[in-house]
Write a protein that holds these residues in place. Structure first.
Motif, PDB file in Angstrom:
ATOM      1  N   ILE A  39       1.730   9.342  -1.671  1.00  0.00           N
ATOM      2  CA  ILE A  39       0.546   8.691  -0.884  1.00  0.00           C
ATOM      3  C   ILE A  39      -0.435   9.548  -1.202  1.00  0.00           C
ATOM      4  CG2 ILE A  39      -0.316   7.673   1.118  1.00  0.00           C
ATOM      5  CD1 ILE A  39       2.627   7.290   2.331  1.00  0.00           C
ATOM      6  N   LYS A  40      -1.840   9.028  -1.690  1.00  0.00           N
ATOM      7  CA  LYS A  40      -2.748   9.660  -1.746  1.00  0.00           C
ATOM      8  C   LYS A  40      -3.330  10.293  -0.710  1.00  0.00           C
ATOM      9  CE  LYS A  40      -3.979   7.691  -6.486  1.00  0.00           C
ATOM     10  NZ  LYS A  40      -5.048   7.212  -7.407  1.00  0.00           N
ATOM     11  N   ASP A  68      -2.236   4.104  -3.719  1.00  0.00           N
ATOM     12  CA  ASP A  68      -3.538   4.268  -2.867  1.00  0.00           C
ATOM     13  C   ASP A  68      -3.431   3.227  -1.984  1.00  0.00           C
ATOM     14  OD1 ASP A  68      -6.042   4.392  -2.424  1.00  0.00           O
ATOM     15  OD2 ASP A  68      -7.181   4.094  -4.314  1.00  0.00           O
ATOM     16  N   ILE A  69      -3.766   3.691  -0.785  1.00  0.00           N
ATOM     17  CA  ILE A  69      -3.572   2.705   0.503  1.00  0.00           C
ATOM     18  C   ILE A  69      -4.812   2.067   0.912  1.00  0.00           C
ATOM     19  CG2 ILE A  69      -1.268   3.634   1.073  1.00  0.00           C
ATOM     20  CD1 ILE A  69      -3.182   4.921   3.278  1.00  0.00           C
ATOM     21  N   VAL A 103      11.509   7.117  -2.811  1.00  0.00           N
ATOM     22  CA  VAL A 103      11.108   8.098  -1.670  1.00  0.00           C
ATOM     23  C   VAL A 103       9.309   8.363  -1.602  1.00  0.00           C
ATOM     24  CG1 VAL A 103      11.294  10.388  -0.916  1.00  0.00           C
ATOM     25  CG2 VAL A 103      13.324   9.301  -2.266  1.00  0.00           C
ATOM     26  N   LEU A 104       9.108   7.862  -0.737  1.00  0.00           N
ATOM     27  CA  LEU A 104       7.709   7.780  -0.401  1.00  0.00           C
ATOM     28  C   LEU A 104       7.392   8.962   0.350  1.00  0.00           C
ATOM     29  CD1 LEU A 104       5.238   5.393  -0.718  1.00  0.00           C
ATOM     30  CD2 LEU A 104       5.566   4.931   1.818  1.00  0.00           C
ATOM     31  N   VAL A 105       6.256   9.662  -0.134  1.00  0.00           N
ATOM     32  CA  VAL A 105       5.888  11.161   0.256  1.00  0.00           C
ATOM     33  C   VAL A 105       4.497  11.311   0.789  1.00  0.00           C
ATOM     34  CG1 VAL A 105       5.688  13.492  -0.372  1.00  0.00           C
ATOM     35  CG2 VAL A 105       7.783  12.266  -1.683  1.00  0.00           C
ATOM     36  N   THR A 111       0.771   8.299  13.447  1.00  0.00           N
ATOM     37  CA  THR A 111       0.711   6.914  14.020  1.00  0.00           C
ATOM     38  C   THR A 111       1.810   5.923  13.204  1.00  0.00           C
ATOM     39  OG1 THR A 111      -0.946   6.126  12.687  1.00  0.00           O
ATOM     40  CG2 THR A 111      -1.602   6.926  15.087  1.00  0.00           C
ATOM     41  N   GLY A 112       1.904   6.445  11.804  1.00  0.00           N
ATOM     42  CA  GLY A 112       2.858   5.246  11.218  1.00  0.00           C
ATOM     43  C   GLY A 112       1.993   4.330  10.394  1.00  0.00           C
ATOM     44  N   ARG A 113       0.630   4.227  10.729  1.00  0.00           N
ATOM     45  CA  ARG A 113      -0.228   3.298  10.014  1.00  0.00           C
ATOM     46  C   ARG A 113      -0.376   3.667   8.486  1.00  0.00           C
ATOM     47  NH1 ARG A 113      -2.111  -0.104  13.370  1.00  0.00           N
ATOM     48  NH2 ARG A 113      -2.169   0.454  15.611  1.00  0.00           N
ATOM     49  N   THR A 114      -0.495   4.929   8.144  1.00  0.00           N
ATOM     50  CA  THR A 114      -0.588   5.173   6.682  1.00  0.00           C
ATOM     51  C   THR A 114       0.664   4.710   6.013  1.00  0.00           C
ATOM     52  OG1 THR A 114      -2.110   6.955   7.039  1.00  0.00           O
ATOM     53  CG2 THR A 114      -0.850   6.912   4.821  1.00  0.00           C
ATOM     54  N   VAL A 115       1.774   5.091   6.523  1.00  0.00           N
ATOM     55  CA  VAL A 115       3.066   4.608   5.840  1.00  0.00           C
ATOM     56  C   VAL A 115       3.183   2.961   5.727  1.00  0.00           C
ATOM     57  CG1 VAL A 115       5.688   4.810   6.006  1.00  0.00           C
ATOM     58  CG2 VAL A 115       4.209   6.697   6.663  1.00  0.00           C
ATOM     59  N   ARG A 116       2.817   2.453   6.957  1.00  0.00           N
ATOM     60  CA  ARG A 116       2.856   0.748   6.909  1.00  0.00           C
ATOM     61  C   ARG A 116       1.952   0.329   5.712  1.00  0.00           C
ATOM     62  NH1 ARG A 116      -0.494  -2.705   6.865  1.00  0.00           N
ATOM     63  NH2 ARG A 116      -2.154  -1.213   7.714  1.00  0.00           N
ATOM     64  N   ALA A 117       0.770   0.846   5.619  1.00  0.00           N
ATOM     65  CA  ALA A 117       0.005   0.445   4.513  1.00  0.00           C
ATOM     66  C   ALA A 117       0.454   0.904   3.158  1.00  0.00           C
ATOM     67  CB  ALA A 117      -1.512   1.223   4.693  1.00  0.00           C
ATOM     68  N   ALA A 118       1.084   2.048   2.881  1.00  0.00           N
ATOM     69  CA  ALA A 118       1.750   2.444   1.618  1.00  0.00           C
ATOM     70  C   ALA A 118       2.961   1.394   1.142  1.00  0.00           C
ATOM     71  CB  ALA A 118       2.182   3.607   1.863  1.00  0.00           C
ATOM     72  N   MET A 119       3.605   0.779   2.375  1.00  0.00           N
ATOM     73  CA  MET A 119       4.906  -0.010   2.122  1.00  0.00           C
ATOM     74  C   MET A 119       4.379  -1.182   1.575  1.00  0.00           C
ATOM     75  SD  MET A 119       8.030   1.021   4.560  1.00  0.00           S
ATOM     76  CE  MET A 119       6.972   0.733   6.218  1.00  0.00           C
ATOM     77  N   ASP A 120       3.118  -1.639   2.313  1.00  0.00           N
ATOM     78  CA  ASP A 120       2.501  -3.124   1.923  1.00  0.00           C
ATOM     79  C   ASP A 120       1.991  -2.886   0.377  1.00  0.00           C
ATOM     80  OD1 ASP A 120       2.935  -4.100   4.299  1.00  0.00           O
ATOM     81  OD2 ASP A 120       0.982  -3.978   5.254  1.00  0.00           O
TER      82      ASP A 120
END
Length: 182
Positions: A39-40, A68-69, A103-105, A111-120
């Protein structure tokens, strides 16, 4: 005025990423259909380090990419203050996600918001068989039901504290993870 406390130095980061690399291999039973996506911004450099360790252990060349999220954020804090638009640098995933165990790094899980955005963002690019998450530091305080599968270090913090990750490739300084206390 803030107080800066080192929670991981360069050697600790190296050990944590080596352990995470072995855990990824063990959980995925090798590298078949494995892909690593950072993730950038700092997640890209951590993903490259994990990829390099896995490649040296397994004698392979695991596919790597970046996501890029900016367009997937649900907050305004990451938008350009002048234009009020997100700064978009683009994702670079030079392989199909179909059938991959991604594997997302990222550097810090908060908060988890960056990861949610990356999965989207990933799901708009393709449909991997599985997505797991590797982070260098997990500081807690989740707002979404997201947890890391691979954690370099759990760093309990208060909400008033911040975690800052310095990587040589990005910051031009020695690798380190800090807690910034108000």
């Amino acid at each position: 005025m803030t107080n800066q406390v080192v929670v991981m130095d360069g050697a600790a980061i190296t050990r944590a990423l080596t352990r995470v690399s072995y855990e990824i291999l063990e959980r995925n039973k090798g590298v078949q259909n494995l892909a690593i996506i950072g993730i950038k911004t700092r997640g890209i450099y951590l993903a490259k380090r994990i990829k390099d360790r896995i490649d040296s252990i397994e004698g392979t060349d695991v596919p790597i990419g970046s996501v890029d999220i900016a367009l997937y954020r649900d907050d305004l804090s990451f938008k350009n203050e002048t234009t009020k638009e997100p700064s978009v640098n683009g994702s670079e995933i030079p392989f199909s996600l179909e059938g991959k165990r991604v594997v997302l790094v990222d550097d810090v899980l908060y908060t988890g918001r960056t990861v949610r955005a990356a999965m989207d963002a990933l799901m708009d690019i393709g449909r991997p068989d599985q997505i797991s998450l590797a982070v260098l530091a997990d500081r807690g305080h989740r707002e979404l039901p997201i947890r890391a599968d691979f954690v370099g270090k759990n760093v309990p913090t208060s909400k008033g504290e911040r975690i800052e990750v310095h990587l040589e490739e990005v910051d031009g300084t020695e690798d380190a993870v800090f807690i910034l206390k108000p």
